[in-house]
Structure formats: C-alpha cells, structure tokens
Design an enzyme around this catalytic site. Sequence first.
Site, mmCIF file in Angstrom:
data_model
loop_
_atom_site.group_PDB
_atom_site.id
_atom_site.type_symbol
_atom_site.label_atom_id
_atom_site.label_comp_id
_atom_site.label_asym_id
_atom_site.label_seq_id
_atom_site.Cartn_x
_atom_site.Cartn_y
_atom_site.Cartn_z
ATOM 1 N N HIS A 143 -65.089 32.560 -13.631
ATOM 2 C CA HIS A 143 -65.511 32.533 -12.383
ATOM 3 C C HIS A 143 -66.107 30.774 -11.792
ATOM 4 O O HIS A 143 -66.801 31.532 -12.260
ATOM 5 C CB HIS A 143 -65.300 33.639 -11.666
ATOM 6 C CG HIS A 143 -65.089 34.695 -11.571
ATOM 7 N ND1 HIS A 143 -63.886 35.280 -12.725
ATOM 8 C CD2 HIS A 143 -65.897 35.535 -12.576
ATOM 9 C CE1 HIS A 143 -64.333 36.740 -12.582
ATOM 10 N NE2 HIS A 143 -65.478 36.781 -12.881
ATOM 11 N N ARG A 171 -86.630 32.647 -10.247
ATOM 12 C CA ARG A 171 -85.752 32.506 -8.591
ATOM 13 C C ARG A 171 -87.155 33.160 -7.530
ATOM 14 O O ARG A 171 -87.861 33.895 -8.058
ATOM 15 C CB ARG A 171 -84.784 33.572 -8.480
ATOM 16 C CG ARG A 171 -84.148 34.969 -8.913
ATOM 17 C CD ARG A 171 -83.470 35.658 -8.231
ATOM 18 N NE ARG A 171 -82.676 35.541 -9.473
ATOM 19 C CZ ARG A 171 -83.288 37.470 -9.141
ATOM 20 N NH1 ARG A 171 -83.702 38.261 -8.220
ATOM 21 N NH2 ARG A 171 -82.284 38.155 -10.245
ATOM 22 N N ALA A 231 -70.601 34.336 -12.911
ATOM 23 C CA ALA A 231 -69.869 33.762 -11.532
ATOM 24 C C ALA A 231 -70.752 32.310 -10.690
ATOM 25 O O ALA A 231 -71.948 32.911 -10.604
ATOM 26 C CB ALA A 231 -69.063 34.367 -10.605
ATOM 27 N N LYS A 275 -66.201 20.217 -19.684
ATOM 28 C CA LYS A 275 -65.812 19.193 -20.263
ATOM 29 C C LYS A 275 -67.174 19.477 -21.422
ATOM 30 O O LYS A 275 -67.722 19.643 -21.569
ATOM 31 C CB LYS A 275 -66.495 17.637 -18.983
ATOM 32 C CG LYS A 275 -65.973 16.513 -19.686
ATOM 33 C CD LYS A 275 -67.700 15.932 -19.534
ATOM 34 C CE LYS A 275 -68.219 15.659 -19.815
ATOM 35 N NZ LYS A 275 -69.773 14.844 -19.951
ATOM 36 N N ASN A 318 -33.265 -1.708 -16.166
ATOM 37 C CA ASN A 318 -33.938 -3.151 -14.813
ATOM 38 C C ASN A 318 -34.665 -2.825 -14.034
ATOM 39 O O ASN A 318 -35.419 -3.842 -13.203
ATOM 40 C CB ASN A 318 -32.414 -3.164 -14.897
ATOM 41 C CG ASN A 318 -31.535 -3.991 -15.321
ATOM 42 O OD1 ASN A 318 -32.021 -4.537 -16.489
ATOM 43 N ND2 ASN A 318 -29.941 -3.318 -15.917
ATOM 44 N N LEU A 377 -34.895 -8.289 -28.735
ATOM 45 C CA LEU A 377 -35.028 -9.467 -27.512
ATOM 46 C C LEU A 377 -35.887 -8.403 -26.928
ATOM 47 O O LEU A 377 -35.783 -7.480 -25.888
ATOM 48 C CB LEU A 377 -33.712 -9.874 -27.516
ATOM 49 C CG LEU A 377 -32.879 -10.179 -27.634
ATOM 50 C CD1 LEU A 377 -31.161 -11.050 -27.821
ATOM 51 C CD2 LEU A 377 -34.064 -11.284 -29.005
HETATM 52 C C1 UD1 Z 1 -26.669 -9.292 -22.314
HETATM 53 C C2 UD1 Z 1 -25.033 -9.795 -22.891
HETATM 54 C C3 UD1 Z 1 -24.037 -8.982 -22.323
HETATM 55 C C4 UD1 Z 1 -24.386 -7.168 -22.507
HETATM 56 C C5 UD1 Z 1 -25.778 -7.351 -21.890
HETATM 57 C C6 UD1 Z 1 -25.593 -5.480 -22.460
HETATM 58 C C7 UD1 Z 1 -25.462 -12.140 -22.511
HETATM 59 C C8 UD1 Z 1 -25.485 -12.950 -22.991
HETATM 60 N N1 UD1 Z 1 -25.007 -10.956 -21.964
HETATM 61 O O1 UD1 Z 1 -26.155 -9.539 -20.891
HETATM 62 O O2 UD1 Z 1 -22.744 -9.440 -22.990
HETATM 63 O O3 UD1 Z 1 -23.267 -6.858 -22.014
HETATM 64 O O4 UD1 Z 1 -26.654 -7.689 -22.408
HETATM 65 O O5 UD1 Z 1 -27.080 -5.039 -22.114
HETATM 66 O O6 UD1 Z 1 -25.916 -11.742 -24.390
HETATM 67 N N2 UD1 Z 1 -33.807 -11.738 -23.329
HETATM 68 C C9 UD1 Z 1 -34.449 -12.182 -23.408
HETATM 69 N N3 UD1 Z 1 -34.939 -14.188 -23.866
HETATM 70 C C10 UD1 Z 1 -33.827 -13.810 -22.690
HETATM 71 C C11 UD1 Z 1 -32.737 -13.587 -21.766
HETATM 72 C C12 UD1 Z 1 -32.394 -12.240 -22.610
HETATM 73 O O7 UD1 Z 1 -35.140 -11.887 -25.057
HETATM 74 O O8 UD1 Z 1 -33.819 -15.643 -22.158
HETATM 75 C C13 UD1 Z 1 -34.111 -9.985 -23.703
HETATM 76 C C14 UD1 Z 1 -33.871 -9.539 -21.864
HETATM 77 O O9 UD1 Z 1 -35.949 -9.183 -22.604
HETATM 78 C C15 UD1 Z 1 -32.955 -7.829 -21.894
HETATM 79 C C16 UD1 Z 1 -32.312 -8.709 -23.342
HETATM 80 O O10 UD1 Z 1 -33.101 -9.773 -23.858
HETATM 81 O O11 UD1 Z 1 -33.990 -7.280 -23.216
HETATM 82 C C17 UD1 Z 1 -30.826 -8.898 -22.376
HETATM 83 O O12 UD1 Z 1 -31.189 -9.788 -21.459
HETATM 84 P P1 UD1 Z 1 -30.298 -9.537 -19.726
HETATM 85 O O13 UD1 Z 1 -30.034 -10.880 -19.605
HETATM 86 O O14 UD1 Z 1 -30.794 -8.286 -19.729
HETATM 87 O O15 UD1 Z 1 -28.535 -9.871 -19.876
HETATM 88 P P2 UD1 Z 1 -27.167 -9.326 -20.101
HETATM 89 O O16 UD1 Z 1 -26.928 -10.412 -18.386
HETATM 90 O O17 UD1 Z 1 -28.006 -7.962 -19.119
HETATM 91 CA CA CA Z 2 -30.122 -6.767 -18.975
#
Ligand code: UD1
Ligand code: CA
Length: 498
Positions: A370, A447, A387, A358, A235, A14
């Site tokens: 140098h 020179r 140098a 380079k 984050n 994701l």
């Molecule tokens: C999520 C989990 C939470 C967990 C935590 C761990 C859910 C609802 N919650 O929360 O239980 O403890 O991760 O880090 O799953 N992403 C998408 N599309 C979206 C939303 C998110 O691709 O619509 C991806 C984000 O880029 C990220 C990951 O999913 O890489 C997690 O998303 P994020 O919004 O950070 O989830 P958390 O609220 O941290």
């Molecule tokens: Ca997160």
Amino acid sequence: MGERDSSVAAVIVLAAGSGTRMKSCTSKLLHPLCGKPLLSWALGAAEGVAPQNLVVVIGHLREQVEAHLNEIAPHVLTAVQETQDGTGHAVRCAMEVLEGITGDIVVTYGDVPMLTADTLRRLVNTHRQRSNAMTIMTSILDNPTGYGRILRAGDEITGVVEERDADDAQKAIKETNAGIYVFDADLLREGLAHLSPDNDQHQLYLTDVVGYACSHGHRVGAYLEKDHWQTEGINDRTQLAAMSKEVNHRIVHGWMLEGVTVIDPATTWIEAGVSIEPDVVLWPGTILAGATSIAAGAVIGPDTRLTDVEVGRGAHVVRSEATLAVIGDEANVGPYSYLRPGTTLGESGKIGAYVETKNAQIGPTAKVPHLTYCGDAVIGAGTNVGAGTIFANYDSKAKHVTTVGSNAFIGSHSVLVAPLTIGDDSFVAAGSALTGDVGEGELAVARGRQRNIPGWVQAFRQRARNKKSSPPQPTVNNPSDEQTPSAAPSSTTASPKE
Ligand code: UD1
Ligand code: CA
C-alpha cells in the site's frame, strides 16, 4: 506459396507525398497504427515478396522518414523525389537507384498499411501464372470517389483514368485502382519514358503506364482484392482512427481464436507486437502495447495499460499502468499501481494500491502492498514493506540504491534514505527515517520516543474552565505556557515491540 517462389527483383514503396490532410509536423508515414508506424506496416508487406532491392521514395519531411528507416530497416535503399510531381515521377526517381535491373518490380504505397505480405505474394503469382507484362491490383468499391477507375473493353483492361480526368460514365465505374502493381522492369522503364503531364494536375501519372502497355501490345492483367481495407490509404486522422479500430478488431479476434478470453473486444486494444498465451482473461479497458507478453492464466484489467511488460503465468494485474516491467508468475499488481521501467516483481509477489515503483527488483513472495514509492530498490524474497514507506532515492544530485534483504519487515510510514543496506530478517520500526544501514536480524528504530503523561488531559481542561469563569487578564509573559504539559513526563521505555 513461400516467400522464395514469389521473390521479386525490387519493391518500390512510394512515400514522398506531403500528407497535408494529417495537419501534422510528423510525417504521415510515422504516425502509428496499432503500435507500428504506417511505413513499418508497408515495409512488412514489401518484405513478404523477398525483394532483392527495396526502395522507398522519400520527399516531404524526408529527414524524419530517413531516420526511421535507418533505425528499423537499414538495408532499405532510398530515392529522393525533390518535388512531388506525381506517382510516375516518383517511380522514375526510384528507377534511377535500380539502374539496369531486370525482372519483376512491385510498386506499393507507404500509406496503405493493411496490405498484407500474402496479398502481395498472390499479386506476384497471378502476374507470373498469366505471363503478364504488368498486373494491377483493383478493388470494387461502393463509393469509388477519389480513386482512379479501371477502364476495360470487354474483359481486357485498356487503361486507368483519374477521378478528376474522368467523364460521368467513367466516374460510375466501381472497379478502382488500388495503386499497387507488378511490372516487368523493361516495360516499366519504357512506359515511364513516355509519360506526359497532360492531365488535370499536370503531373506524371504512373497510371498512364497502363494505357501505354495496352496500346503497345503488352499483356496487362488485374488482380482483384476483395478485402477493401487492404487497399485503403490513410490521408487524415479520421481514416487513421477507423483503420486502427479495424486492425485492432482483427488482432483481438485473432487472439480470441487462440484461446484468450476477451470480455469486451470493443474496449480492448492489443498492439501488433504483443503475444498472449491461452486462458488469459482480459477485462474491459485493457491496452496491451509494445512487446508485451502475457503468460497462460493471467488476468489483466479492467482499465490497465501495459507497455513492453512481461506478465507471468497466473498473475493478476488490476487497474494499473506499467512500462518495461516484469511481473512474475502468480504475482499480484494493483488496483492503482504504477510500475515504471526497470520494475521486476518475483513469483507470488505483490505490488498493491497506490504504489509507484521504478528500477526496483522485488523478490519472490515479497510484498509492497500500500501507498509506497519504491525507486532504485532491491528487495529480497519474503520481505514486507509497510504502508506508506518511501524509498528516498534522490539526494537532489544523484539517485542511490536501497537494498533490503530477505524476510525483512519495514514498518509503516518509514523513510529509507538511500544509499542504504538493510539486512535479512531485520525489522524497521514504523515511522522510522533511516539514514544508516541495518544489520541482519537487527531492529532499527529511528524516530522520536513516545511519552505518555498521566492526568494531563484533566489538568488541561480544568485550566480552561478556570480561564472562562475569571475576567480576562492582561497578558503576562508566562514561561509555563498552557500548551506545555505541566506534569513531568512519565518514564517511557522503548517497548520491546519497536
Ligand atoms: C493514386 C492513383 C489512383 C489510385 C490511388 C489509390 C495515380 C496517378 N493515381 O491516386 O489511380 O486509385 O492512388 O490510392 O497514380 N506519391 C509520391 N510522389 C508523388 C505523388 C505521390 O511519392 O509525387 C506517393 C504518395 O506519398 C502516396 C502515393 O504515392 O503514398 C499515392 O499518391 P496520391 O497523391 O495519394 O495518389 P492518388 O491521387 O490518391
Ligand atoms: Ca491517396
């Protein structure tokens, strides 16, 4: 446990989230951690379970992410999530690409870079050994704020509740959801079909598949990961810095165990793609980046950054900056040298203080010790460059090459105006501005000649004294200006030393 034993039908990474807290116009996933973008780390772990399909869900800044994927992992499939409606929605988008697939599906995040392939393999193996329908990676954290909490009835997992939906008792739970899972594909499909946005964020939560599985009699297990770094996401930039430090610490520690002396691990940075042989010594402030390799016995630093540099056995590189360069065995570089791309220094050669190179091939035992600019040059073995020599490679339109043979001697403060060929065993007089070739064994002098004027100083001082004692005269146009020596130049012969 080999990769093959834990091979899975698919891994879904994701990576569609917006990464707002990075406050960057570069996708969070492309920010580097110890030399590799976050996404590359995530893909490295994903590849560890030999997935038959690897799907990255992209959304925010997806053109950037797609371009990067095309470059580093063209076999990866992408699924676009147009609007970020939650982790469950993101996995739904991925499942559209994985239509009809059966078997185990792993879900991970693109922004959890320290997760290792080994850990993912252990997760998959636990899942299979226990015949689970789904296995969730958990982590016990002193401060679980922000994470989903694992709900249990006795030992049995019953669900996951997000922080914002949790009551006080649930918030006190320290077992958290890492967000990394293995699902049986059919269960995942079924669970996703039943998601509802009935939560504080009105999103579709992947975590609700856990509750669905439990209430429909499927076996749900947990895999507890004790190394909390492996489940931590990035984050913002403070987390990125803290994790970079941790990853670097692990890399540096690993090299020390392989026989590398690191004088000060805290100020030594070694990127993931670097290789180092035993008995190398790294002084404080050394940064080894990219695909740099250091051969046995070399000594690097202090305060040196090498990016994509190959350093030979026993070479010394002191207080210098180098990129895309090759430094031969037993060669010496620095202090204060700047080696730009295309520099190769032969065995036992030298690039010394305040020298910039380079696209320069400097032969074995050749020395550029140098204050020199050495661009677009080929310098033969044993040649010495004095140098302050400048290889003038640019004529305002194009770059040209200067070739110097072996065992030649370039006198100090010479300008070599390229294109130019200087033969073996030749000699260039100090202070020359060469515009023409020099043949083998020749002396080139380019020179003004030196002339010495006997008695000139005494005469000059006498005239100054006379001027002081007589009253000021109206200025007359004197053709023999006092600055011009009145005595005729003595015959000056080019010394054989030139
Ligand atoms: C999520 C989990 C939470 C967990 C935590 C761990 C859910 C609802 N919650 O929360 O239980 O403890 O991760 O880090 O799953 N992403 C998408 N599309 C979206 C939303 C998110 O691709 O619509 C991806 C984000 O880029 C990220 C990951 O999913 O890489 C997690 O998303 P994020 O919004 O950070 O989830 P958390 O609220 O941290
Ligand atoms: Ca997160």
